[in-house]
Scaffold this motif. Structure first.
Motif, PDB file in Angstrom:
ATOM      1  N   LEU A  82      -5.983  -4.150  -3.208  1.00 32.00           N
ATOM      2  CA  LEU A  82      -5.115  -4.181  -4.201  1.00 32.00           C
ATOM      3  C   LEU A  82      -4.651  -2.612  -4.561  1.00 32.00           C
ATOM      4  N   ARG A  83      -5.658  -1.759  -4.463  1.00 37.27           N
ATOM      5  CA  ARG A  83      -5.463  -0.384  -4.755  1.00 37.27           C
ATOM      6  C   ARG A  83      -4.612   0.270  -3.583  1.00 37.27           C
ATOM      7  N   ALA A  84      -4.799  -0.136  -2.340  1.00 41.37           N
ATOM      8  CA  ALA A  84      -4.060   0.395  -1.280  1.00 41.37           C
ATOM      9  C   ALA A  84      -2.591   0.069  -1.234  1.00 41.37           C
ATOM     10  N   ALA A  85      -2.438  -1.066  -1.525  1.00 40.99           N
ATOM     11  CA  ALA A  85      -1.007  -1.721  -1.934  1.00 40.99           C
ATOM     12  C   ALA A  85      -0.083  -0.774  -2.924  1.00 40.99           C
ATOM     13  N   GLU A  86      -0.852  -0.439  -3.848  1.00 43.68           N
ATOM     14  CA  GLU A  86      -0.547   0.110  -4.997  1.00 43.68           C
ATOM     15  C   GLU A  86      -0.067   1.587  -4.471  1.00 43.68           C
TER      16      GLU A  86
END
Length: 159
Positions: A82-86
């Motif tokens: 999720l952090r990577a996508a954000e």
């Protein structure tokens, strides 16, 4: 630095003839002759078999899952994904899940090839991944060793 990141993105994605050709050209262009030679000598099917058994499917478990969430949280599709996508979104990239989650090493390396100043945020898990691959692979150990050496060099952002 950007070329190195792009090269390792290609190497740690599922191999095909097109990616293999691009990786050889990049490796030769930046003077990584050991990688270029290994890529030239290895049979594409052997590379695909090793990739699959090392990163996708192996019994009883996958030796080196290429996901940040696995190395940080012990499972795939975790908070790191999720952090990577954000992060991609923050930099104007709309990552569309096709075959890999956003925290797959090849996806993160591709992103970093456009934003190398962020490499330090990923270095720790990249080093753990490289160590795992060095210990559990034959063909990919050469690539992992070069990747680790690249990561351990004092970093300075270059175009």
């Amino acid at each position: 630095m950007r070329e190195h990141l792009k090269l390792f993105s290609l190497i740690f994605s599922y191999p095909d003839e097109d990616k293999l050709g691009k990786a050889i050209a990049l490796a030769e262009g930046i003077g990584l002759t050991e990688i270029a030679q290994t890529l030239k000598q290895v049979d594409i099917e052997a590379l695909q078999v090793e990739y699959t058994s090392l990163f996708i499917s192996s019994h009883p478990s996958v030796p080196c899952p290429p996901y940040q969430s696995y190395f940080e949280e012990g499972s795939v599709y975790g908070k790191a994904s999720l952090r990577a996508a954000e992060l991609y979104s923050k930099y104007g990239l709309n990552y569309v899940y096709e075959s890999e989650p956003p925290d797959h090493i090849s996806v993160e390396l591709e992103f970093l090839s456009m934003n190398p100043e962020l490499l330090s945020d990923f270095r720790d898990w990249f080093l753990e991944f490289a160590k795992c691959v060095e210990e559990k692979s034959e063909i990919y150990a050469t690539f992992a060793r070069a990747f680790r050496k690249f990561l351990e060099k004092p970093s300075k952002v270059q175009s």
